[in-house]
Design a protein around this motif. Structure first.
Motif, PDB file in Angstrom:
ATOM      1  N   VAL A  83       0.873  -1.173   0.000  1.00 50.95           N
ATOM      2  CA  VAL A  83       0.000   0.000   0.000  1.00 50.95           C
ATOM      3  C   VAL A  83       0.910   1.222   0.000  1.00 50.95           C
ATOM      4  N   ILE A  84       0.756   2.066  -1.000  1.00 48.81           N
ATOM      5  CA  ILE A  84       1.607   3.247  -1.163  1.00 48.81           C
ATOM      6  C   ILE A  84       0.792   4.510  -0.890  1.00 48.81           C
ATOM      7  N   ARG A  85       1.328   5.397  -0.070  1.00 48.38           N
ATOM      8  CA  ARG A  85       0.711   6.696   0.175  1.00 48.38           C
ATOM      9  C   ARG A  85       1.793   7.776   0.100  1.00 48.38           C
ATOM     10  N   GLU A  86       1.463   8.881  -0.563  1.00 51.45           N
ATOM     11  CA  GLU A  86       2.346  10.039  -0.616  1.00 51.45           C
ATOM     12  C   GLU A  86       1.742  11.162   0.218  1.00 51.45           C
ATOM     13  N   LEU A  87       2.593  11.919   0.894  1.00 50.18           N
ATOM     14  CA  LEU A  87       2.112  12.964   1.793  1.00 50.18           C
ATOM     15  C   LEU A  87       2.171  14.324   1.095  1.00 50.18           C
ATOM     16  N   TYR A  88       1.082  14.654   0.433  1.00 51.26           N
ATOM     17  CA  TYR A  88       0.889  15.972  -0.180  1.00 51.26           C
ATOM     18  C   TYR A  88      -0.489  16.472   0.247  1.00 51.26           C
ATOM     19  N   PRO A  89      -0.609  17.040   1.443  1.00 53.97           N
ATOM     20  CA  PRO A  89      -1.931  17.364   2.004  1.00 53.97           C
ATOM     21  C   PRO A  89      -2.701  18.428   1.239  1.00 53.97           C
ATOM     22  N   THR A  90      -2.030  19.203   0.351  1.00 52.02           N
ATOM     23  CA  THR A  90      -2.739  20.254  -0.362  1.00 52.02           C
ATOM     24  C   THR A  90      -3.316  19.781  -1.689  1.00 52.02           C
ATOM     25  N   ASN A  91      -3.111  18.515  -2.062  1.00 47.92           N
ATOM     26  CA  ASN A  91      -3.755  18.012  -3.280  1.00 47.92           C
ATOM     27  C   ASN A  91      -5.267  18.029  -3.110  1.00 47.92           C
ATOM     28  N   GLY A  92      -5.989  18.398  -4.161  1.00 48.52           N
ATOM     29  CA  GLY A  92      -7.446  18.441  -4.100  1.00 48.52           C
ATOM     30  C   GLY A  92      -7.956  19.751  -4.655  1.00 48.52           C
ATOM     31  N   ASN A  93      -8.909  20.373  -3.958  1.00 55.41           N
ATOM     32  CA  ASN A  93      -9.460  21.657  -4.370  1.00 55.41           C
ATOM     33  C   ASN A  93      -9.757  22.485  -3.129  1.00 55.41           C
ATOM     34  N   LYS A  94      -9.096  23.636  -3.010  1.00 52.06           N
ATOM     35  CA  LYS A  94      -9.371  24.596  -1.943  1.00 52.06           C
ATOM     36  C   LYS A  94      -9.341  23.949  -0.561  1.00 52.06           C
ATOM     37  N   ALA A  95      -8.366  23.058  -0.340  1.00 53.00           N
ATOM     38  CA  ALA A  95      -8.325  22.369   0.948  1.00 53.00           C
ATOM     39  C   ALA A  95      -6.927  21.860   1.248  1.00 53.00           C
ATOM     40  N   GLN A  96      -6.561  21.938   2.524  1.00 49.96           N
ATOM     41  CA  GLN A  96      -5.403  21.224   3.062  1.00 49.96           C
ATOM     42  C   GLN A  96      -5.965  20.154   3.985  1.00 49.96           C
ATOM     43  N   ASN A  97      -5.555  18.917   3.769  1.00 50.43           N
ATOM     44  CA  ASN A  97      -6.191  17.780   4.418  1.00 50.43           C
ATOM     45  C   ASN A  97      -5.431  17.295   5.642  1.00 50.43           C
ATOM     46  N   ASP A  98      -6.107  16.516   6.446  1.00 55.40           N
ATOM     47  CA  ASP A  98      -5.491  15.815   7.570  1.00 55.40           C
ATOM     48  C   ASP A  98      -4.236  15.114   7.054  1.00 55.40           C
ATOM     49  N   PRO A  99      -3.053  15.431   7.618  1.00 54.03           N
ATOM     50  CA  PRO A  99      -1.820  14.839   7.075  1.00 54.03           C
ATOM     51  C   PRO A  99      -1.599  13.394   7.475  1.00 54.03           C
TER      52      PRO A  99
END
Length: 596
Positions: free
Chosen positions: A533-549
Motif C-alpha cells: 500500500v503506497i501513500r504520498e504525503l501531499y496534504p494540499t492536493n485536491g481543491n481549496k483544501a489542506q487535508n489531515d496529514p
C-alpha cells in the motif's frame, strides 16, 4: 428537457434578447440528470456507509456570504478549508479562509479533544487578514524550520505570510518575506521541489496579474491557454522567505484551479499536475528541481480531458503501487458533458481514462474530491462535492432564472459581439439566477474495483454548493470524516459513523529537524503475498483544501502486515514497527535501517 437552441442575434437588429429571455430565461434544469444511472441500487441499499452532519453540535459555525449584488455574483470568491494540528495535542483543528476582502474574517476552530470546537482566530491573529485583498486558500507548514507551524494566506492580490511561535501563541505578520509577490491563485502546492531541505510553493494562478486586463474568465474560448494566469514556483530560502526574483514561470497563461503533486517516476523529485479550466490539464516532470518538462501528451490524453477541471486528487486507489488521478469537471447535459476524469496508471508511464467504465464519471458540477477508505474494508472510496452557484435568495428551481441557458446562448453570438452580450446578459444576472444548483454530492463506494454512488443512503443529502473538501478524523477513531466549505452557505462537518468493516492502521509522520509535517514523504506498507500500500504525503492536493496529514489504511480483520517503510523527501529510508487500530507517530531517526 429536450430542446433545440436557436440563434439569438439578428444581422439587422442586434440581439434577439426578448426571444432569448422568453425561450430560455426560466427554463428549468433537471438536477437529477447529472448522476450515473445505476444498476448499483442493490449495492447502495446494502452499503453500511453512514454519515451524520454535526457542524452545529460541534460549534463549527463558519458561513460564507456572496458578494453583495449584481453584477458580481458570478465573481464571488470561493471559501477554502485547511486542517492542521496547530497546538500538537493530537487532535486536528480547522481553519476557514473566507474567500472575501473588505475585512470579512477568517475562522480558526480549535479541536477540544474530539468533543467540540472553539473559534480562536482572534487570539491567534488569524482572523482579520482580508482587508487589502480576498483570501483564496491557506497553507500551514513550517517554512522557516524552527519547529513552529507557519501559515501562508494566499490572496487574489498580495499574499500574507505569518510566522508561528508555538502552541497558543499569536502569529506574527512577516509578509515582507514574500517580497511583495502578488498573484491570483485558486490553488497552492507545497513541496521541496529541488531537494534542498526547504519547502517551495507552487502557485496555480487562475487569472493574470492585475496589470493584465485582456481576459474574460466568464466566457473565454475553449482551449484558451493565453489569457489566464501564468503559474509560478517560488523557491524557499533558509530563513523562511521566498524570493520572487528566482521564481520559475510556466509559459502559458491557463485558468488553473488546483495543483497536484506526486513523484511520477520515483526519481525523488515531486512532479506537478495542473487542473485547468477551459483547456486540457497539464503535467510536468521535475528535472532536478529547476527544470519542468511538459509530458502531458505522453501521460494523459488531451483529447479526453474535460476542459473544465477543478480538482487534482492523486491516489493509488487500485493498489498497484502507482498513483492514479481524479479530476473533477462540469457535467450538465445538454449544455456540457465533461464528466469527471479518472486516470488509472497503465503499464509503462501513461494513464488510461476509466471514469465511466468504473462508475465514477458522472456527478454534476463537481469541485473537491478525495479518496479514503471510509468503511475500512481495504478498498478506497471516493467523496465528490457538487454545485456551482445561485442567487442568495433562491431556495428552489421553480421560477428561477437559468444561467446555464444564457451562457449556452452566448455561443450563438458572433465572436465580435460576444463580450457585449456577456456583460449585458451573463455577467449581470438577476438575483434569482441559478446554475447547477441543488445538486447532491456523491459518495462512491468501491467494491471489487467498481464505484457505486451511495451518498443518499449514507446520509450525505445536502443540496448546497460545495467547494473545498478536506478530510479530517476529528475524533481519532480511524474513520475518516470530512469538512465542506460551501458557497453562500454554512460549512458542513460530516461525521463518519460507519460500522468498521475491518481493522485500520494510522500513521502520523514526523520529519523532525523543524519539519513536523514532512511534505513529500512516501509510506510503503508491506502486505505479505500482495502489493504494498503506497501513500504520498501531499496534504494540499485536491481543491481549496489542506487535508489531515495522517494516513489511515483499512485492512481486513487479521490480515498479515509487514513493515511500514518511510521514504523521506530527501530519499532517506527507515522501517518502523506499528500497532493496529491506533495512530502511530513515526519520527525520523527512530526507525530501523531498510534492507531492500
Amino acid at each position: 428537457m429536450a430542446f433545440k437552441p436557436r440563434p439569438v442575434f439578428s444581422l439587422c437588429g442586434g440581439f434577439s434578447l426578448a426571444g432569448a429571455l422568453v425561450f430560455g430565461g426560466h427554463l428549468r434544469e433537471d438536477v437529477d440528470n447529472v448522476y450515473e444511472p445505476a444498476p448499483s441500487a442493490d449495492v447502495a441499499r446494502a452499503s453500511a456507509m453512514r454519515f451524520e452532519e454535526v457542524s452545529g453540535p460541534l460549534g463549527v459555525h463558519f458561513h460564507h456570504d456572496y458578494y453583495p449584488g449584481p453584477p458580481v455574483y458570478l465573481a464571488t470568491m470561493f471559501p477554502a478549508v485547511s486542517i492542521v494540528d496547530l497546538d500538537e495535542d493530537g487532535y486536528m483543528d480547522i481553519y476557514f479562509s473566507a474567500g472575501h476582502g473588505d475585512g470579512v474574517p477568517n475562522y480558526f476552530y480549535h479541536n477540544n479533544s474530539g468533543k467540540d470546537f472553539t473559534d480562536q482566530a482572534a487570539q491567534l491573529k488569524l482572523q482579520n487578514l482580508n482587508r487589502a485583498a480576498p483570501s483564496s486558500f491557506s497553507v500551514f507548514a513550517d517554512f522557516d524550520r524552527d519547529g513552529n507551524t507557519d501559515v501562508l494566506v494566499a490572496k487574489w492580490g498580495c499574499h500574507v505570510l505569518l510566522k508561528g511561535h508555538g502552541p497558543n501563541q499569536p502569529f506574527t505578520n512577516v509578509s515582507e518575506r514574500m517580497a511583495n509577490y502578488c498573484s491570483n491563485p485558486n490553488g497552492v502546492g507545497v513541496a521541496d521541489l529541488d531537494k534542498d531541505g526547504i519547502l517551495d510553493l507552487v502557485f496555480g494562478n487562475f487569472l493574470p496579474d492585475a496589470e493584465r486586463t485582456d481576459h474574460n474568465w466568464h466566457m473565454p474560448t475553449k482551449g484558451d491557454r493565453e489569457h489566464g494566469g501564468q503559474d509560478h514556483i517560488l523557491y524557499g530560502l533558509a530563513d523562511g522567505s521566498f524570493d520572487p526574483g528566482t521564481k520559475y514561470t510556466f509559459v502559458e497563461g491557463t485558468f488553473t484551479h488546483a495543483i497536484g503533486l506526486t513523484d511520477l517516476n520515483r526519481d525523488g523529485y515531486p512532479d506537478i499536475l495542473m487542473a485547468t479550466d477551459w483547456s486540457s490539464d497539464d503535467m510536468f516532470l521535475n528535472k532536478g528541481g529547476h527544470q519542468f518538462v511538459d509530458i502531458t501528451d505522453e501521460y494523459i490524453s488531451r483529447d479526453l480531458a474535460g476542459n473544465s477541471s477543478m480538482n487534482s486528487e492523486i491516489f493509488d486507489y487500485d493498489q498497484d503501487e502507482w498513483p492514479d488521478i481524479y479530476i473533477t469537471n462540469a457535467f450538465k447535459p445538454p449544455y456540457i458533458r465533461a464528466h469527471n476524469n479518472m486516470w488509472k496508471r497503465a503499464p509503462g508511464k501513461g494513464f488510461d481514462e476509466v471514469a465511466m467504465d468504473e462508475g465514477a464519471g458522472r456527478c454534476g458540477f463537481s469541485w473537491g474530491a478525495k479518496f479514503a477508505d471510509f468503511d475500512l474494508d481495504g478498498e478506497s472510496d471516493l467523496m465528490v462535492i457538487n454545485g456551482r452557484l445561485q442567487g442568495p435568495d433562491v431556495k428552489q428551481i421553480d421560477g428561477a432564472y437559468s444561467f446555464w441557458y444564457q451562457r449556452f446562448l452566448l455561443h450563438e453570438v458572433p465572436v465580435a459581439l460576444r463580450d457585449q452580450y456577456a456583460v449585458e446578459h451573463v455577467l449581470q444576472m438577476p438575483p434569482n439566477f441559478y446554475m447547477s444548483s441543488f445538486e447532491r454530492s456523491c459518495l462512491f463506494q468501491q467494491k471489487n474495483g467498481h464505484f457505486y454512488d451511495v451518498a443518499t443512503q449514507a446520509g450525505i443529502t445536502d443540496r448546497l454548493n460545495g467547494r473545498g473538501l478536506a478530510l479530517i478524523d476529528y475524533d481519532n477513531d480511524g474513520r475518516m470524516d470530512f469538512v465542506v466549505a460551501n458557497v453562500g452557505a454554512d460549512a458542513l462537518v460530516y461525521h463518519n459513523v460507519t460500522p468498521p468493516q475491518g481493522e485500520w492502521v494510522g500513521f502520523d509522520l514526523d520529519g523532525g529537524l523543524g519539519y513536523r509535517v514532512p511534505f513529500g514523504a512516501r509510506l510503503e506498507l508491506e502486505r505479505p503475498g500482495k502489493t504494498r500500500v503506497i501513500r504520498e504525503l501531499y496534504p494540499t492536493n485536491g481543491n481549496k483544501a489542506q487535508n489531515d496529514p495522517r494516513m489511515v489504511i483499512g485492512v481486513p480483520n487479521g490480515a498479515p502486515l509487514g513493515r511500514a517503510i518511510i521514504v523521506w523527501a530527501d530519499g532517506a529510508e527507515e522501517a518502523f514497527a506499528f500497532s493496529r487500530n491506533q495512530y502511530n507517530r513515526l519520527i525520523r531517526g527512530r526507525g530501523d535501517k531498510v534492507e531492500r
